[in-house]
Scaffold this active site. Structure first.
Site, PDB file in Angstrom:
ATOM      1  N   CYS A 157       0.832  -1.199   0.000  1.00 11.11           N
ATOM      2  CA  CYS A 157       0.000   0.000   0.000  1.00 11.11           C
ATOM      3  C   CYS A 157       0.874   1.260   0.000  1.00 11.11           C
ATOM      4  O   CYS A 157       1.541   1.551  -0.992  1.00 11.11           O
ATOM      5  CB  CYS A 157      -0.970  -0.045   1.171  1.00 11.11           C
ATOM      6  SG  CYS A 157      -2.404   1.033   0.945  1.00 11.11           S
ATOM      7  N   HIS A 191      -3.805  -5.704   1.346  1.00 18.18           N
ATOM      8  CA  HIS A 191      -3.602  -5.984   2.765  1.00 18.18           C
ATOM      9  C   HIS A 191      -4.218  -7.348   3.078  1.00 18.18           C
ATOM     10  O   HIS A 191      -5.092  -7.840   2.364  1.00 18.18           O
ATOM     11  CB  HIS A 191      -4.301  -4.937   3.642  1.00 18.18           C
ATOM     12  CG  HIS A 191      -3.693  -3.578   3.578  1.00 18.18           C
ATOM     13  ND1 HIS A 191      -2.443  -3.304   4.086  1.00 18.18           N
ATOM     14  CD2 HIS A 191      -4.181  -2.400   3.091  1.00 18.18           C
ATOM     15  CE1 HIS A 191      -2.182  -2.010   3.905  1.00 18.18           C
ATOM     16  NE2 HIS A 191      -3.211  -1.447   3.298  1.00 18.18           N
TER      17      HIS A 191
END
Length: 481
Positions: free
Chosen positions: A331, A428
């Site tokens: 991310c 994630h």
């Protein structure tokens, strides 16, 4: 309508989240339908919900303990710090605004309606709702328009159990002092107290426990010893992940950013027998024996990139790469690995463009649109199915996107450098997928047969048994209304 009980603490980190998770699992094992609820949470460790929102990760674990999938109503107000004095305000799973801490007090009266709305929906669906407070009701300077502790308890008429932390010392003063400083009408909401995180012989605290009851007039619900399997549950603080260091194994080093987000991505790796995970703190150099360096998520990507450089980690990463080491960016960490990060509208801070680390041939542009979605796909390198979730702003593109990390539906996801040693992904939660984690580690020469999901489930069962053995769980459940 179901009943409800609220666990408040004498301070932060007294174990409220774990107590709620354990009570949720205990109630479920007793045959009750139960749901967790936290009116207001402050955390950059968030989970994507089945209804497309986001809540605190602790509430997602409590939902798992309850046998439920997470929904936005379980944490209707989530504050995600972006700076030392400002945060995003997420209401019922969606971004509402960004505000400074000094201005948040003016916003709170507008949020109580959403909090009570979410609570009412849960209470209508389940036999029991177990509520977690935030911080402490003893912070009486924050009592005006409170939605997190006694303000909520009184508005929703929910009885409170006050938990004290004996491990940090002064638990007698913690509990008696809380009663002394809070409003008498708030104190009337307290149905009793419990003492958490006890170490040693509990008989040595019998007089102290009796003194608390005598001074406050509150019923005691027990003294709970330290739970030894707490390390098997997702960490509430990034530095807690390093609580069980190992001397051997594949050495994975994760950079602990100042605004680190979704750090529970690392928990499954920390629990692998063949992995040695180091959570690198500010001021520490990336060790020369690192096999893989992970740049985790961040709530302030450009700010944490400056933080990374201030530690000299950019120089260390370049040296690690020259030595043949591998690097994974998740991310915000993925965005840092590219050539540049542009935020023309100031979506994440001051508008502007920052040069990236240049280890991936991609550029990122921040936008005001946040991507919140569950993800199922296939890891391209190992040809293994994987599951995870996305929770980010910004889009990344460039030549290295021609070598994607994964295929999600009809879209390529992530990027891999030409030499194959630097990888970036917006996903994630993928290391919680046992099959993918095993395939990922196999590519690094580590064999894995560990089931993270089974270990978490077993730890939740053990936590419920631990509370049943040491607390008056029947009395706690009877106190709900």
């Amino acid at each position: 309508m179901g009943r409800a009980l609220m666990i408040q603490g004498t301070g932060s980190n007294v174990g409220k989240s774990m107590l709620v998770a354990g009570l949720c699992r205990a109630a479920r094992l007793r045959g009750l339908t139960v749901a967790p609820f936290k009116p207001q949470n402050m955390s950059n460790n968030a989970a994507v919900t089945v209804d497309g929102g986001e809540i605190g990760r602790a509430q997602a674990l409590q939902a798992q303990a309850s046998g439920l999938v997470p929904v936005s109503d379980m944490n209707p107000v989530l504050l995600k710090p972006e700076t030392e004095s400002g945060a995003q305000v997420i209401v019922q799973g969606r971004w509402l605004t960004s505000t400074r801490a000094a201005d948040y007090a003016e916003l709170k009266p507008q949020l109580m309606g959403a909090v009570l709305d979410s609570f009412s929906r849960l209470k209508a669906q389940y036999d029991l709702v177990i509520v977690e407070g935030a911080g402490s009701p003893a912070e009486v300077n924050l009592r005006r328009d409170d939605i997190a502790n006694m303000g909520f308890a009184r508005a929703a008429d929910v009885p409170v159990i006050l938990a004290g932390d004996i491990d940090r010392g002064g638990v007698i003063a913690q509990i008696i002092g809380t009663q002394a400083v809070i409003d008498p009408e708030d104190a009337a909401m307290v149905a009793g107290f419990l003492v958490n995180k006890f170490r040693g012989d509990p008989r040595l605290f019998e007089d102290g426990y009796a003194l608390i009851g005598a001074r406050t007039g509150w019923r005691g619900f027990g003294v709970c010893p330290w739970f030894p399997q707490a390390w098997r549950l997702p960490a509430e603080d990034a530095l807690d992940i390093a609580a069980r260091p190992k001397a051997e194994g594949l050495h994975i080093v994760a950079l602990t950013f100042s605004r680190i987000a979704n750090f529970d991505d690392l928990d499954p790796l920390a629990q692998e027998p063949g992995v040695r995970l180091t959570m690198l703190r500010a001021g520490e150099a990336i060790p020369g024996d690192a096999d893989l360096v992970i740049l985790p998520g961040s709530k302030s990507t450009r700010g944490d990139l400056a933080f990374l450089r201030a530690q000299g980690w950019d120089i260390d990463l370049a040296a690690h790469h020259r030595r043949g080491g591998r690097i994974l960016g998740l991310c915000g960490g993925y965005q840092m690995l590219g050539r540049s990060i542009a935020d023309p509208e100031g979506a994440e801070g001051p508008a502007g463009t920052t040069a990236g680390l240049g280890l991936l041939d991609v550029d990122t542009v921040m936008t005001g649109d946040k991507r919140l979605t569950q993800a199922q796909g296939r890891h391209i390198v190992s040809d293994t199915p994987l599951e995870g979730y996305e929770i980010h702003i910004g889009r990344s593109d460039g030549p290295d996107r021609a070598r994607p990390f994964a295929r999600i539906g009809a879209e390529d996801e992530g990027a891999i450098s030409a030499d194959g040693r630097v990888t970036g992904s917006y996903l994630h939660g993928m290391f919680s997928d046992d099959a993918f984690r095993a395939a990922f580690l196999a590519n690094l020469g580590v064999s894995s047969s560990h089931s993270h999901s089974a270990a978490v489930e077993a730890a939740l069962d053990s936590l419920a048994a631990h509370l049943e053995a040491h607390l008056d769980v029947s009395g706690l459940l009877e106190a709900a209304r």
